[in-house]
Scaffold this motif. Structure first.
Motif, PDB file in Angstrom:
ATOM      1  N   VAL A 155      44.369  32.891  57.912  1.00 16.93           N
ATOM      2  CA  VAL A 155      42.993  33.392  57.921  1.00 16.93           C
ATOM      3  C   VAL A 155      42.986  34.883  58.239  1.00 16.93           C
ATOM      4  N   LYS A 156      42.218  35.614  57.463  1.00  9.84           N
ATOM      5  CA  LYS A 156      42.042  37.066  57.604  1.00  9.84           C
ATOM      6  C   LYS A 156      43.324  37.864  57.355  1.00  9.84           C
ATOM      7  N   MET A 157      44.373  37.208  56.925  1.00  9.61           N
ATOM      8  CA  MET A 157      45.625  37.907  56.623  1.00  9.61           C
ATOM      9  C   MET A 157      45.828  37.970  55.115  1.00  9.61           C
ATOM     10  N   LYS A 158      46.324  39.104  54.635  1.00 10.18           N
ATOM     11  CA  LYS A 158      46.566  39.245  53.207  1.00 10.18           C
ATOM     12  C   LYS A 158      47.701  40.221  52.962  1.00 10.18           C
ATOM     13  N   GLU A 159      48.336  40.026  51.808  1.00 10.64           N
ATOM     14  CA  GLU A 159      49.376  40.937  51.357  1.00 10.64           C
ATOM     15  C   GLU A 159      49.140  41.236  49.887  1.00 10.64           C
ATOM     16  N   LYS A 160      49.394  42.454  49.482  1.00 10.14           N
ATOM     17  CA  LYS A 160      49.287  42.784  48.067  1.00 10.14           C
ATOM     18  C   LYS A 160      50.445  42.155  47.310  1.00 10.14           C
ATOM     19  N   GLY A 161      50.125  41.721  46.094  1.00 10.82           N
ATOM     20  CA  GLY A 161      51.150  41.224  45.204  1.00 10.82           C
ATOM     21  C   GLY A 161      51.614  42.328  44.272  1.00 10.82           C
ATOM     22  N   ASP A 162      51.927  41.941  43.052  1.00 11.99           N
ATOM     23  CA  ASP A 162      52.473  42.907  42.099  1.00 11.99           C
ATOM     24  C   ASP A 162      51.400  43.740  41.403  1.00 11.99           C
ATOM     25  N   ILE A 163      50.196  43.201  41.276  1.00 12.43           N
ATOM     26  CA  ILE A 163      49.141  43.897  40.500  1.00 12.43           C
ATOM     27  C   ILE A 163      47.803  43.872  41.248  1.00 12.43           C
ATOM     28  N   PRO A 164      47.711  44.465  42.434  1.00 12.66           N
ATOM     29  CA  PRO A 164      46.472  44.382  43.220  1.00 12.66           C
ATOM     30  C   PRO A 164      45.381  45.359  42.788  1.00 12.66           C
ATOM     31  N   GLU A 165      45.719  46.322  41.948  1.00 18.72           N
ATOM     32  CA  GLU A 165      44.754  47.372  41.615  1.00 18.72           C
ATOM     33  C   GLU A 165      43.524  46.789  40.925  1.00 18.72           C
ATOM     34  N   GLY A 166      42.361  47.167  41.428  1.00 16.59           N
ATOM     35  CA  GLY A 166      41.109  46.695  40.852  1.00 16.59           C
ATOM     36  C   GLY A 166      40.613  45.393  41.442  1.00 16.59           C
ATOM     37  N   TYR A 167      41.403  44.832  42.390  1.00 17.19           N
ATOM     38  CA  TYR A 167      41.053  43.558  43.016  1.00 17.19           C
ATOM     39  C   TYR A 167      41.033  43.699  44.532  1.00 17.19           C
ATOM     40  N   SER A 168      40.260  42.831  45.165  1.00 16.32           N
ATOM     41  CA  SER A 168      40.351  42.656  46.606  1.00 16.32           C
ATOM     42  C   SER A 168      40.208  41.168  46.892  1.00 16.32           C
ATOM     43  N   VAL A 169      40.490  40.757  48.138  1.00 14.81           N
ATOM     44  CA  VAL A 169      40.416  39.350  48.486  1.00 14.81           C
ATOM     45  C   VAL A 169      39.758  39.203  49.853  1.00 14.81           C
ATOM     46  N   SER A 170      39.329  37.980  50.104  1.00 17.66           N
ATOM     47  CA  SER A 170      38.721  37.644  51.381  1.00 17.66           C
ATOM     48  C   SER A 170      39.159  36.254  51.786  1.00 17.66           C
ATOM     49  N   ARG A 171      39.592  36.120  53.051  1.00 18.98           N
ATOM     50  CA  ARG A 171      39.939  34.795  53.581  1.00 18.98           C
ATOM     51  C   ARG A 171      39.352  34.691  54.990  1.00 18.98           C
ATOM     52  N   GLU A 172      38.106  34.273  55.029  1.00 18.39           N
ATOM     53  CA  GLU A 172      37.396  34.130  56.301  1.00 18.39           C
ATOM     54  C   GLU A 172      37.617  32.757  56.918  1.00 18.39           C
ATOM     55  N   LYS A 173      37.872  31.762  56.076  1.00 21.23           N
ATOM     56  CA  LYS A 173      38.165  30.411  56.544  1.00 21.23           C
ATOM     57  C   LYS A 173      39.461  29.941  55.891  1.00 21.23           C
ATOM     58  N   LYS A 174      40.153  29.054  56.581  1.00 22.53           N
ATOM     59  CA  LYS A 174      41.477  28.642  56.108  1.00 22.53           C
ATOM     60  C   LYS A 174      41.424  28.013  54.731  1.00 22.53           C
ATOM     61  N   GLU A 175      40.382  27.276  54.437  1.00 22.47           N
ATOM     62  CA  GLU A 175      40.360  26.539  53.183  1.00 22.47           C
ATOM     63  C   GLU A 175      39.892  27.360  51.986  1.00 22.47           C
ATOM     64  N   ARG A 176      39.391  28.539  52.207  1.00 22.37           N
ATOM     65  CA  ARG A 176      38.762  29.302  51.130  1.00 22.37           C
ATOM     66  C   ARG A 176      39.397  30.675  50.957  1.00 22.37           C
ATOM     67  N   PHE A 177      39.709  30.992  49.707  1.00 22.24           N
ATOM     68  CA  PHE A 177      40.323  32.289  49.388  1.00 22.24           C
ATOM     69  C   PHE A 177      39.590  32.840  48.178  1.00 22.24           C
ATOM     70  N   SER A 178      38.970  33.993  48.351  1.00 25.20           N
ATOM     71  CA  SER A 178      38.128  34.570  47.304  1.00 25.20           C
ATOM     72  C   SER A 178      38.798  35.788  46.692  1.00 25.20           C
ATOM     73  N   LEU A 179      38.701  35.895  45.399  1.00 25.20           N
ATOM     74  CA  LEU A 179      39.187  37.075  44.676  1.00 25.20           C
ATOM     75  C   LEU A 179      37.982  37.848  44.181  1.00 25.20           C
ATOM     76  N   ILE A 180      38.001  39.148  44.403  1.00 27.21           N
ATOM     77  CA  ILE A 180      36.862  39.990  44.045  1.00 27.21           C
ATOM     78  C   ILE A 180      37.321  41.073  43.076  1.00 27.21           C
ATOM     79  N   LEU A 181      36.635  41.160  41.953  1.00 24.01           N
ATOM     80  CA  LEU A 181      36.841  42.279  41.035  1.00 24.01           C
ATOM     81  C   LEU A 181      35.753  43.292  41.364  1.00 24.01           C
ATOM     82  N   GLU A 182      36.136  44.396  41.912  1.00 27.11           N
ATOM     83  CA  GLU A 182      35.174  45.349  42.456  1.00 27.11           C
ATOM     84  C   GLU A 182      34.256  45.922  41.368  1.00 27.11           C
TER      85      GLU A 182
END
Lengths: 110, 113
Positions: free
Chosen positions: B52-79
């Protein structure tokens, strides 16, 4: 960069025949996994083989791993039309990354 | 059985829009992933979350962000969506420890017009 490279890119066989797909990789690994993907769907895990294992079976699937050659093979015996899918190998070498190859498209003709 | 659910199978958006892709898993997995899949390129890792609340960039993070506020949910955001982000997006989860496979959702096919 893609670590696992599958060979062949595409394979067409008759129902009942065996299908063999190969995977090569470049760096040392902790494990190698094979996944299947039906058209338009997510990946489904088939089998995981650890770096200290040489062969593993699951139903009609047989996976071999040769770490000296940095290669693996997936054998599907007695193929069925329902086996038509894309098959991916994936390697883990420590850390969080699993590196997937571009896949082999298998078509089994009824 | 592990269930990984992605909120949409198909999505059409316009360039410049902010796009949210949602993923929920029901197995209390620590690790979650977002990939994009393009023909001939296999799966490429966009972002990874190891808790939860931890993230690491992968190979192609440009143009994307993520959110993990709860353990079961992981959101991908295209800004600000662009046409080169038209792709199949796959979410996956797994246990943290040991040699563990990833469990995938059915994917979201996103078209940016």
């Amino acid at each position: 960069s893609q670590q696992g490279e599958e060979d062949p890119q595409a394979l067409s066989i008759q129902e009942g025949e065996n299908a063999t797909m190969n995977c090569s990789y470049k760096t040392s690994i902790n494990n190698l996994q094979w996944y299947r993907q039906n058209s338009g769907r997510g990946l489904v895990h088939l089998i995981l083989i650890r770096s200290n294992e040489r062969e593993k079976h699951s139903g009609r699937l047989r996976v071999t791993l040769d770490t000296s050659k940095k290669s693996s093979s997936l054998l599907i015996t007695a193929s069925r039309a329902a086996d038509t899918a894309s098959y991916f190998c994936a390697t883990e070498g420590g850390g969080f990354k699993t590196i997937f190859g571009a896949g082999t498209r298998l078509f089994v003709k009824a | 059985d592990v269930k990984v659910t992605q909120s949409s199978r198909y999505l059409v958006k316009r360039t410049g829009e902010k796009v949210f892709l949602e993923c929920v898993q029901d197995m209390d997995h620590e690790n979650m992933f977002w990939y994009r899949q393009d023909p001939g390129l296999g799966l490429r890792l966009i972002y990874f979350s190891y808790d939860v609340k931890m993230k690491e960039k992968g190979d192609i993070p440009e143009g994307y962000s993520v959110s993990r506020e709860k353990k079961e949910r992981f959101s991908l955001i295209l800004e600000s969506a662009s046409t080169n982000q038209t792709s199949m997006y796959l979410c996956a989860s797994r246990w943290r420890e040991g040699d563990q496979p990833q469990h995938f959702g059915d994917g979201t096919r996103l078209s940016i017009l």
